[in-house]
Design a protein around this motif. Sequence first.
Motif, PDB file in Angstrom:
ATOM      1  N   LEU A 259       0.817  -1.210   0.000  1.00 20.97           N
ATOM      2  CA  LEU A 259       0.000   0.000   0.000  1.00 20.97           C
ATOM      3  C   LEU A 259       0.854   1.264   0.000  1.00 20.97           C
ATOM      4  CD1 LEU A 259      -2.714  -1.092   2.575  1.00 20.97           C
ATOM      5  CD2 LEU A 259      -2.968  -0.917   0.103  1.00 20.97           C
ATOM      6  N   LEU A 260       2.025   1.181   0.572  1.00 19.48           N
ATOM      7  CA  LEU A 260       2.960   2.312   0.634  1.00 19.48           C
ATOM      8  C   LEU A 260       4.306   1.875   0.088  1.00 19.48           C
ATOM      9  CD1 LEU A 260       2.252   3.631   4.265  1.00 19.48           C
ATOM     10  CD2 LEU A 260       1.452   4.631   2.119  1.00 19.48           C
ATOM     11  N   THR A 261       4.999   2.805  -0.538  1.00 14.88           N
ATOM     12  CA  THR A 261       6.346   2.526  -1.040  1.00 14.88           C
ATOM     13  C   THR A 261       7.244   3.732  -0.748  1.00 14.88           C
ATOM     14  OG1 THR A 261       5.672   3.303  -3.215  1.00 14.88           O
ATOM     15  CG2 THR A 261       5.639   0.916  -2.863  1.00 14.88           C
ATOM     16  N   PRO A 262       7.589   3.930   0.518  1.00 10.65           N
ATOM     17  CA  PRO A 262       8.442   5.084   0.848  1.00 10.65           C
ATOM     18  C   PRO A 262       9.837   4.915   0.237  1.00 10.65           C
ATOM     19  CG  PRO A 262       8.263   3.619   2.725  1.00 10.65           C
ATOM     20  CD  PRO A 262       7.318   3.097   1.681  1.00 10.65           C
ATOM     21  N   ALA A 263      10.476   6.036   0.009  1.00 10.12           N
ATOM     22  CA  ALA A 263      11.857   6.015  -0.483  1.00 10.12           C
ATOM     23  C   ALA A 263      12.753   5.517   0.640  1.00 10.12           C
ATOM     24  CB  ALA A 263      12.267   7.417  -0.912  1.00 10.12           C
ATOM     25  N   ARG A 264      13.877   4.960   0.260  1.00  8.51           N
ATOM     26  CA  ARG A 264      14.859   4.497   1.251  1.00  8.51           C
ATOM     27  C   ARG A 264      16.110   5.350   1.109  1.00  8.51           C
ATOM     28  NH1 ARG A 264      13.154   0.235   4.712  1.00  8.51           N
ATOM     29  NH2 ARG A 264      11.354  -0.659   3.693  1.00  8.51           N
ATOM     30  N   VAL A 265      16.639   5.759   2.255  1.00 10.47           N
ATOM     31  CA  VAL A 265      17.883   6.528   2.267  1.00 10.47           C
ATOM     32  C   VAL A 265      18.900   5.812   3.144  1.00 10.47           C
ATOM     33  CG1 VAL A 265      16.792   8.737   1.737  1.00 10.47           C
ATOM     34  CG2 VAL A 265      17.010   8.028   4.104  1.00 10.47           C
ATOM     35  N   THR A 266      19.885   6.493   3.586  1.00 11.47           N
ATOM     36  CA  THR A 266      20.949   5.935   4.400  1.00 11.47           C
ATOM     37  C   THR A 266      20.452   4.913   5.408  1.00 11.47           C
ATOM     38  OG1 THR A 266      21.634   8.249   4.435  1.00 11.47           O
ATOM     39  CG2 THR A 266      23.078   6.683   5.515  1.00 11.47           C
ATOM     40  N   ALA A 267      21.135   3.787   5.480  1.00 16.51           N
ATOM     41  CA  ALA A 267      20.813   2.706   6.417  1.00 16.51           C
ATOM     42  C   ALA A 267      19.380   2.192   6.221  1.00 16.51           C
ATOM     43  CB  ALA A 267      21.049   3.148   7.858  1.00 16.51           C
ATOM     44  N   SER A 268      18.892   2.271   4.998  1.00 18.81           N
ATOM     45  CA  SER A 268      17.548   1.781   4.655  1.00 18.81           C
ATOM     46  C   SER A 268      16.431   2.457   5.447  1.00 18.81           C
ATOM     47  CB  SER A 268      17.463   0.266   4.831  1.00 18.81           C
ATOM     48  OG  SER A 268      18.282  -0.367   3.895  1.00 18.81           O
ATOM     49  N   ARG A 269      16.653   3.681   5.875  1.00 18.66           N
ATOM     50  CA  ARG A 269      15.600   4.417   6.590  1.00 18.66           C
ATOM     51  C   ARG A 269      14.530   4.876   5.599  1.00 18.66           C
ATOM     52  NH1 ARG A 269      16.724   5.441  11.800  1.00 18.66           N
ATOM     53  NH2 ARG A 269      18.889   5.272  12.452  1.00 18.66           N
ATOM     54  N   ARG A 270      13.289   4.716   6.016  1.00 17.11           N
ATOM     55  CA  ARG A 270      12.167   5.119   5.178  1.00 17.11           C
ATOM     56  C   ARG A 270      12.034   6.644   5.207  1.00 17.11           C
ATOM     57  NH1 ARG A 270      11.058   0.604   8.015  1.00 17.11           N
ATOM     58  NH2 ARG A 270       9.999  -1.097   6.965  1.00 17.11           N
ATOM     59  N   ARG A 271      11.711   7.200   4.060  1.00 17.97           N
ATOM     60  CA  ARG A 271      11.432   8.624   3.949  1.00 17.97           C
ATOM     61  C   ARG A 271      10.162   8.799   3.136  1.00 17.97           C
ATOM     62  NH1 ARG A 271      13.663   9.961   8.146  1.00 17.97           N
ATOM     63  NH2 ARG A 271      15.901  10.132   8.190  1.00 17.97           N
ATOM     64  N   TYR A 272       9.239   9.555   3.703  1.00 15.48           N
ATOM     65  CA  TYR A 272       7.927   9.736   3.107  1.00 15.48           C
ATOM     66  C   TYR A 272       7.797  11.150   2.547  1.00 15.48           C
ATOM     67  CZ  TYR A 272       6.791   5.489   5.680  1.00 15.48           C
ATOM     68  OH  TYR A 272       6.779   4.212   6.162  1.00 15.48           O
ATOM     69  N   GLY A 273       7.324  11.248   1.317  1.00 15.49           N
ATOM     70  CA  GLY A 273       7.110  12.530   0.666  1.00 15.49           C
ATOM     71  C   GLY A 273       5.631  12.863   0.582  1.00 15.49           C
ATOM     72  N   PRO A 274       5.295  13.933  -0.122  1.00 15.00           N
ATOM     73  CA  PRO A 274       3.891  14.372  -0.230  1.00 15.00           C
ATOM     74  C   PRO A 274       2.961  13.298  -0.795  1.00 15.00           C
ATOM     75  CG  PRO A 274       5.367  16.068  -1.032  1.00 15.00           C
ATOM     76  CD  PRO A 274       6.222  14.859  -0.775  1.00 15.00           C
ATOM     77  N   ALA A 275       3.411  12.544  -1.782  1.00 15.02           N
ATOM     78  CA  ALA A 275       2.549  11.499  -2.353  1.00 15.02           C
ATOM     79  C   ALA A 275       2.240  10.425  -1.308  1.00 15.02           C
ATOM     80  CB  ALA A 275       3.209  10.867  -3.577  1.00 15.02           C
ATOM     81  N   ASP A 276       3.223  10.127  -0.454  1.00 12.60           N
ATOM     82  CA  ASP A 276       2.998   9.139   0.610  1.00 12.60           C
ATOM     83  C   ASP A 276       1.997   9.664   1.638  1.00 12.60           C
ATOM     84  OD1 ASP A 276       4.975   7.169  -0.307  1.00 12.60           O
ATOM     85  OD2 ASP A 276       6.449   8.687   0.272  1.00 12.60           O
ATOM     86  N   LEU A 277       2.089  10.946   1.963  1.00  6.65           N
ATOM     87  CA  LEU A 277       1.126  11.555   2.903  1.00  6.65           C
ATOM     88  C   LEU A 277      -0.290  11.417   2.359  1.00  6.65           C
ATOM     89  CD1 LEU A 277       2.941  14.873   3.864  1.00  6.65           C
ATOM     90  CD2 LEU A 277       2.350  13.023   5.404  1.00  6.65           C
ATOM     91  N   TYR A 278      -0.446  11.707   1.090  1.00  6.82           N
ATOM     92  CA  TYR A 278      -1.752  11.600   0.453  1.00  6.82           C
ATOM     93  C   TYR A 278      -2.248  10.160   0.499  1.00  6.82           C
ATOM     94  CZ  TYR A 278      -5.416  11.944  -3.048  1.00  6.82           C
ATOM     95  OH  TYR A 278      -6.623  11.887  -3.693  1.00  6.82           O
ATOM     96  N   ARG A 279      -1.373   9.222   0.215  1.00  7.79           N
ATOM     97  CA  ARG A 279      -1.754   7.809   0.207  1.00  7.79           C
ATOM     98  C   ARG A 279      -2.189   7.353   1.597  1.00  7.79           C
ATOM     99  NH1 ARG A 279       0.348   2.926  -3.397  1.00  7.79           N
ATOM    100  NH2 ARG A 279      -1.184   3.474  -4.907  1.00  7.79           N
ATOM    101  N   VAL A 280      -1.485   7.760   2.640  1.00  8.75           N
ATOM    102  CA  VAL A 280      -1.876   7.412   4.015  1.00  8.75           C
ATOM    103  C   VAL A 280      -3.263   7.978   4.300  1.00  8.75           C
ATOM    104  CG1 VAL A 280      -1.366   7.770   6.469  1.00  8.75           C
ATOM    105  CG2 VAL A 280       0.484   7.145   4.892  1.00  8.75           C
ATOM    106  N   ALA A 281      -3.501   9.228   3.898  1.00  5.93           N
ATOM    107  CA  ALA A 281      -4.816   9.841   4.116  1.00  5.93           C
ATOM    108  C   ALA A 281      -5.911   9.073   3.375  1.00  5.93           C
ATOM    109  CB  ALA A 281      -4.785  11.304   3.667  1.00  5.93           C
ATOM    110  N   VAL A 282      -5.630   8.630   2.155  1.00  5.43           N
ATOM    111  CA  VAL A 282      -6.616   7.859   1.382  1.00  5.43           C
ATOM    112  C   VAL A 282      -6.887   6.518   2.066  1.00  5.43           C
ATOM    113  CG1 VAL A 282      -7.003   6.630  -0.800  1.00  5.43           C
ATOM    114  CG2 VAL A 282      -6.122   8.968  -0.826  1.00  5.43           C
TER     115      VAL A 282
END
Length: 138
Positions: A32-55
């Motif tokens: 349902l969500l596909t956050p970006a991964r950054v250093t040490a595989s930490r999840r990072r959520y952008g505006p599209a992810d915020l919208y998806r969580v709200a939906v």
Amino acid sequence: MKSSEAVLSIGEIARRFGLATHVLRHWESMGLLTPARVTASRRRYGPADLYRVAVILRAKEAGFGLEDIREMFAAQDPAGRTTILRRHRAELAARIAAAQASLDLIDCALHCDHEDIAECPQFQATIDARVSSNHAHV
């Protein structure tokens, strides 16, 4: 994800929506969500992810299960999505009608001055209307 987009951690997203982080991880594991991964595989959520969580949250409030939400997100054509939405719309409309009938019954009882509510003609009529409408759907 563009570097100019707002980027939030899983904890920040969880706090923003009042969720536990494990819920977001579960939604990710379901696709349902596909956050970006950054250093040490930490999840990072952008505006599209915020919208998806709200939906997702709004769909859950409307009675959708996570599998149905995933199916709706995965639908490649509007017709597939429409089929899912129509089915859930009918179910939601039925739940709303049942809740309205219950509210009507409570309102009737609140305005009843009879000692025994079961003897109140208006209350009985409200019950009879509900019983009659249930038999019509059988």
